[in-house]
Structures are given as structure tokens and as C-alpha cells.
Design a protein around this motif. Structure first.
Motif, mmCIF file in Angstrom:
data_model
loop_
_atom_site.group_PDB
_atom_site.id
_atom_site.type_symbol
_atom_site.label_atom_id
_atom_site.label_comp_id
_atom_site.label_asym_id
_atom_site.label_seq_id
_atom_site.Cartn_x
_atom_site.Cartn_y
_atom_site.Cartn_z
ATOM 1 N N GLN A 74 0.825 -1.210 0.000
ATOM 2 C CA GLN A 74 0.000 0.000 0.000
ATOM 3 C C GLN A 74 0.861 1.263 0.000
ATOM 4 O OE1 GLN A 74 -3.251 0.083 -0.610
ATOM 5 N NE2 GLN A 74 -2.893 -2.114 -0.880
ATOM 6 N N LYS A 75 1.977 1.218 0.739
ATOM 7 C CA LYS A 75 2.831 2.422 0.839
ATOM 8 C C LYS A 75 4.201 2.168 0.231
ATOM 9 C CE LYS A 75 3.005 5.974 3.820
ATOM 10 N NZ LYS A 75 3.080 6.731 5.100
ATOM 11 N N VAL A 76 4.444 2.797 -0.880
ATOM 12 C CA VAL A 76 5.709 2.616 -1.592
ATOM 13 C C VAL A 76 6.342 3.980 -1.841
ATOM 14 C CG1 VAL A 76 6.801 1.765 -3.707
ATOM 15 C CG2 VAL A 76 4.841 0.547 -2.742
ATOM 16 N N LEU A 77 7.630 4.072 -1.564
ATOM 17 C CA LEU A 77 8.351 5.327 -1.793
ATOM 18 C C LEU A 77 9.292 5.163 -2.980
ATOM 19 C CD1 LEU A 77 9.001 8.218 -0.714
ATOM 20 C CD2 LEU A 77 10.840 7.169 0.623
ATOM 21 N N ILE A 78 9.280 6.166 -3.866
ATOM 22 C CA ILE A 78 10.176 6.151 -5.017
ATOM 23 C C ILE A 78 11.233 7.237 -4.855
ATOM 24 C CG2 ILE A 78 10.352 6.347 -7.529
ATOM 25 C CD1 ILE A 78 7.304 5.794 -7.615
ATOM 26 N N ALA A 79 12.493 6.847 -4.917
ATOM 27 C CA ALA A 79 13.591 7.822 -4.886
ATOM 28 C C ALA A 79 14.315 7.748 -6.221
ATOM 29 C CB ALA A 79 14.550 7.522 -3.740
ATOM 30 N N GLU A 80 14.130 8.745 -7.037
ATOM 31 C CA GLU A 80 14.672 8.739 -8.402
ATOM 32 C C GLU A 80 14.786 10.189 -8.861
ATOM 33 O OE1 GLU A 80 15.487 6.493 -11.219
ATOM 34 O OE2 GLU A 80 15.906 8.520 -11.975
ATOM 35 N N ASP A 81 15.968 10.567 -9.332
ATOM 36 C CA ASP A 81 16.175 11.988 -9.612
ATOM 37 C C ASP A 81 15.629 12.465 -10.955
ATOM 38 O OD1 ASP A 81 18.102 10.459 -10.801
ATOM 39 O OD2 ASP A 81 19.744 11.838 -10.439
ATOM 40 N N PHE A 82 15.433 11.539 -11.905
ATOM 41 C CA PHE A 82 14.922 11.958 -13.213
ATOM 42 C C PHE A 82 13.408 11.822 -13.276
ATOM 43 C CE2 PHE A 82 18.997 10.834 -15.802
ATOM 44 C CZ PHE A 82 19.735 11.653 -14.970
ATOM 45 N N PRO A 83 12.694 12.916 -13.501
ATOM 46 C CA PRO A 83 11.239 12.832 -13.629
ATOM 47 C C PRO A 83 10.839 11.843 -14.714
ATOM 48 C CG PRO A 83 11.938 15.119 -13.537
ATOM 49 C CD PRO A 83 13.181 14.300 -13.608
ATOM 50 N N SER A 84 11.610 11.784 -15.798
ATOM 51 C CA SER A 84 11.239 10.905 -16.901
ATOM 52 C C SER A 84 11.214 9.444 -16.485
ATOM 53 C CB SER A 84 12.187 11.097 -18.080
ATOM 54 O OG SER A 84 13.486 10.652 -17.755
ATOM 55 N N VAL A 85 11.947 9.108 -15.441
ATOM 56 C CA VAL A 85 11.920 7.733 -14.962
ATOM 57 C C VAL A 85 10.919 7.597 -13.813
ATOM 58 C CG1 VAL A 85 13.278 5.876 -13.956
ATOM 59 C CG2 VAL A 85 14.305 7.383 -15.655
ATOM 60 N N ASN A 86 10.939 8.607 -12.959
ATOM 61 C CA ASN A 86 10.050 8.610 -11.793
ATOM 62 C C ASN A 86 8.595 8.401 -12.219
ATOM 63 O OD1 ASN A 86 9.063 9.055 -9.178
ATOM 64 N ND2 ASN A 86 10.710 10.501 -8.753
ATOM 65 N N TYR A 87 8.170 9.116 -13.252
ATOM 66 C CA TYR A 87 6.804 8.998 -13.761
ATOM 67 C C TYR A 87 6.435 7.570 -14.095
ATOM 68 C CZ TYR A 87 6.271 14.063 -14.381
ATOM 69 O OH TYR A 87 6.158 15.393 -14.199
ATOM 70 N N SER A 88 7.338 6.897 -14.806
ATOM 71 C CA SER A 88 6.962 5.586 -15.294
ATOM 72 C C SER A 88 6.970 4.544 -14.182
ATOM 73 C CB SER A 88 7.877 5.159 -16.435
ATOM 74 O OG SER A 88 9.166 4.988 -15.941
ATOM 75 N N VAL A 89 7.767 4.789 -13.138
ATOM 76 C CA VAL A 89 7.699 3.895 -11.984
ATOM 77 C C VAL A 89 6.339 4.075 -11.322
ATOM 78 C CG1 VAL A 89 8.736 3.234 -9.788
ATOM 79 C CG2 VAL A 89 10.196 4.007 -11.647
ATOM 80 N N GLN A 90 5.918 5.326 -11.224
ATOM 81 C CA GLN A 90 4.572 5.609 -10.705
ATOM 82 C C GLN A 90 3.525 4.826 -11.493
ATOM 83 O OE1 GLN A 90 3.775 9.872 -10.703
ATOM 84 N NE2 GLN A 90 5.878 10.272 -10.076
#
Lengths: 223, 223
Positions: free
Chosen positions: A3-19
DNA sequence: TCTCCATTTACGGTTTCCCGTAAATATCTG
DNA sequence: CAGATATTTACGGGAAACCGTAAATGGAGA
């Protein structure tokens, strides 16, 4: 599912797709769960702990670009170490451009990692699979990692080795390197010891000259 | 705004977020407009031309991982060249991890590029801005590119230089390199010419030894 | 403290690299 | 074709790196 997942990623272009991958797994989207700096990641994990709503999974990159915002923690490995100290039961999944098997293996051994997925041609599917595997309390080491034979034996350079190589790249002669080591209390500092050490490394790695050694160090990000 | 945009990017994790950026700009999503191989990109552009519904913009990566599917075109620069030959008015935007100013500049000059955005901390916003700028028929060179002073003068190595350096990294002595050049009809091949050339390069780049030269080549992806 | 062992340094010979100069060869020009 | 110029190679002295061996140093244990 988590239910609770944290994403640590500096590039928005990658962060978005992990989301997006998380959403496809039915994990609710929340802007607070995506951070772009290691320090923020640690702070959010601490905060969640304090509020008795701890994270279940951290998905993190390994390398973070420097920018104007100075950071205490500057890379994923250090972040994971800090996070595990804070909340040992938190699952951690690394999602990185680094795709050498040996590197991933080292993290598993040293940081009790739960999963490793390299960015690549099928990373979205790979990521999804990893999250599901980890949710079942299993480890996930992606099959897409490059398992180069020579890669399994990453030569372990000592800090003195690195110092010597750094001096070479600064343009110093071996005699000057000896003086440098002496000045900086790095032992042994004798000229002979430097010659011998370089020869030993070259023998181990089957190199004929120092240029090959430098190329090796560059290839493996040692310097 | 553009209506028909093609994305050529081998990593799903990046491809997704480019899609998202397009959607935020009101560009309709269509699965056929996202390809993972250069050959597919060229084929789709050709097909769209044939159907009299040509693409308006191509967003492409520069490097594509090799995999089991053999490709005619293996990198973005070659793709752009082919695409421009096919449809000269097609706008092209490069979205790449490569963030050196000089590299981007070279593409602008040689391939009549319309925009360059490096992957990085603000790439999503950067990409959006670039697309808007290109839509107004203007060029967009991202301000996030690393403009290292030394970077503007990328030393231009000849193919002979590369051959020499490659031989060094193969472990050859200078005498052996001379023999190699002779055997491969690379002139001049004399030992003395090799010594002189290496000295000239080192003088130009202010290096003391060959190891520094190797490091330089590695840093700038020359070898 | 002495001995033993491992590590480090000192030393000398050899190879490779470095670098200037001179000779040889190639290229250009009238 | 002759002469001038540029490029390439040959050569030789010197510096740095390479490499084995012997001497010196430094700990650990008796």
C-alpha cells in the motif's frame, strides 16, 4: 499488494513511469511518495515511522545527479544503508541504469537488498515482476543483468591503489608518487613498493601496461 | 499543437513518461506512435508518408541497446540522417542521457536538429518546453546541457590516432604498433611517427603521460 | 631481548619510452 | 626536371618504467 511505496529517483522521466507501474499494480498514487533526493527519501521514511504508518517498499535509483541543492546522502547505496538502520524490515528494490551482475550481487550481500532491476529494454515489465516477487517475501534479481564472466571478479583496489592511480592521472612520475605517499602518510611509500604493486595488479588482470589498467578503472567506474 | 508525434526510445521506463508529457500537451495517445527500435521508427515514418498522414515530430533517443532483434539502424544519429532524407520537413527532437553541450551542438550542425533535451533532474519540464518551442518553428537547445569549457574543444583524433590508442589498449608496445600500422597500410607507420604523434597530442591536451590520454579518451567516449 | 617471519626499501641491470636532430623520402612548384 | 618545402624515418642519448635480488626494517611470539 503493497500500500505504501516510496520512489527515490532523480529523473522525472523515470520517476513517472515507476509511478505508472505502481498504478498498474493497484498501488494508490500519492505525490508525497515520489522524491528526487536521497535526503528527502530518508526524511519521509523517518516521518512515516513517527506517524506509525511506515513504508513497506522503497524503490530507489543508485546514482543521483548533483545539483544546486546540497545533499547529505548522495547515492542510493548510502541511502539504503541509512534506511536499513532506521527501519530494518523495509523492503528495498533498486532500479538503476547499472546492469552489471556483480554490482547487483554486491548490494545483495552487503545491504540485504530485496530486488534489483536494471533499466533496459523490458524494464517496465521487469519492475512489475520484481515488486510482485518481493511482495511474496522473496528476493528478485533480474535476469536482464549482464553476467560477464570477467565481471564476477571485480578487482578490489585498496585506497592506496586508488591514490596511486589518481596520482598517475594527475601526471606524476612514480618517483613523485612515492614522495606524495610519504607526505600523506600512506604506507608503504617506497618507489619500489609502487612498482611492485602496479606489477602485481597488472599480472592479476593480465595487462601489459598501465594504460590498460587506467582503461579498466574507467570502465568499472573505479576512478 | 502537434497532432502526430513519434517516439523512438528503447527503455519503456522512459518511453512511458515521454508519452505522459505529450498527453499533458494535449497530444493524443496512440500505441502505434511509440517504437522501441530505430528500424521500426523509420518504417512508421515511411508508412505515414505513404498514407499521406506524415508525422510532424520525432522524439528520439541517441543510444539503443542491442538485443536479440538485429537492427539495420542502431543509433539515433543514423536514424535522424535516414529520416531527414525521407522527410526533410519532419521536426526532430533528441532526448538522451548524453548531456555534453558539444555533442548536442555537433548534431545541430550536422543533422539540422530542431531540439536537444538531456535526461536529467528536470527533464519532463524541459521536454515540454522543447516541444512547445519547436512547434513555434524555433530551435531548442536545453540550458541543462553541461557546457564544460574544455568540452568545446573536443580534440579531433584521426582514425590513425584511434588505431594507435586501440593498439596501446591491446597491450602492444610502440614498436609493435609500428609493425601493426605497416601491416594494415596505415601511414605513416614509422616508430618515430608514433612517438611524435603521441607527444603532439599530449602537448595539445597538456598531459604528462599516456595514462592521462587514455583516461581522456574514456571520458569522452572516443574508445 | 632475541629469533623468525613478513614486509618494505635499496640497488642494479634491462627494456621501453621520450625527444631532439639529422638523413631520407615524398610532394609541390615553376 | 630541378629546386624548394614538407613529411617521414633513422638514429642516439637520456629519462622513466620495469623487474629481479638482496639488504633493511618492523612486528609477533618465545
Amino acid at each position: 499488494m503493497f500500500q505504501k511505496v516510496l520512489i527515490a529517483e532523480d529523473f522525472p522521466s523515470v520517476n513517472y513511469s515507476v509511478q505508472r507501474t505502481l498504478e498498474e499494480l493497484g498501488i494508490a498514487h500519492n505525490i508525497k511518495n515520489h522524491v528526487y533526493y536521497c535526503d528527502h527519501a530518508l526524511a519521509r521514511i523517518q516521518k512515516a515511522l513517527n506517524e506509525n504508518e511506515p513504508y513497506e517498499l522503497l524503490i530507489t535509483d543508485l546514482s543521483f545527479d548533483d545539483d544546486a541543492t546540497p545533499q547529505e546522502i548522495k547515492d542510493g547505496a548510502t541511502l539504503i544503508k541509512a534506511v536499513k538502520a532506521l527501519q530494518p524490515d523495509l523492503k528495498v528494490l533498486v532500479f538503476s541504469i547499472e546492469n552489471r551482475f556483480a554490482v547487483a550481487q554486491k548490494l545483495f550481500n552487503e545491504l540485504r537488498l530485496d530486488g534489483y532491476v536494471p533499466k533496459g529494454r523490458s524494464d517496465a515489465r521487469d519492475l512489475q515482476l520484481a515488486i510482485e516477487t518481493i511482495y511474496e517475501n522473496k528476493k528478485h534479481l533480474s535476469g536482464n543483468l549482464k553476467k560477464v564472466p570477467s565481471d564476477d571478479i571485480v578487482y578490489d583496489f585498496t585506497t592506496r591503489d586508488i591514490a596511486i592511480i589518481t596520482q598517475i592521472l594527475a601526471g606524476a612520475t612514480q618517483k613523485e608518487i612515492a614522495e606524495y605517499l610519504e607526505k600523506n602518510n600512506i604506507t608503504p611509500s617506497g618507489l619500489s613498493s609502487i612498482e611492485k604493486r602496479l606489477k602485481a595488479i597488472k599480472d592479476d588482470l593480465n595487462f601489459n601496461n598501465n594504460q590498460q589498467l587506467i582503461a579498466y578503472c574507467k570502465d568499472y567506474n573505479i576512478i
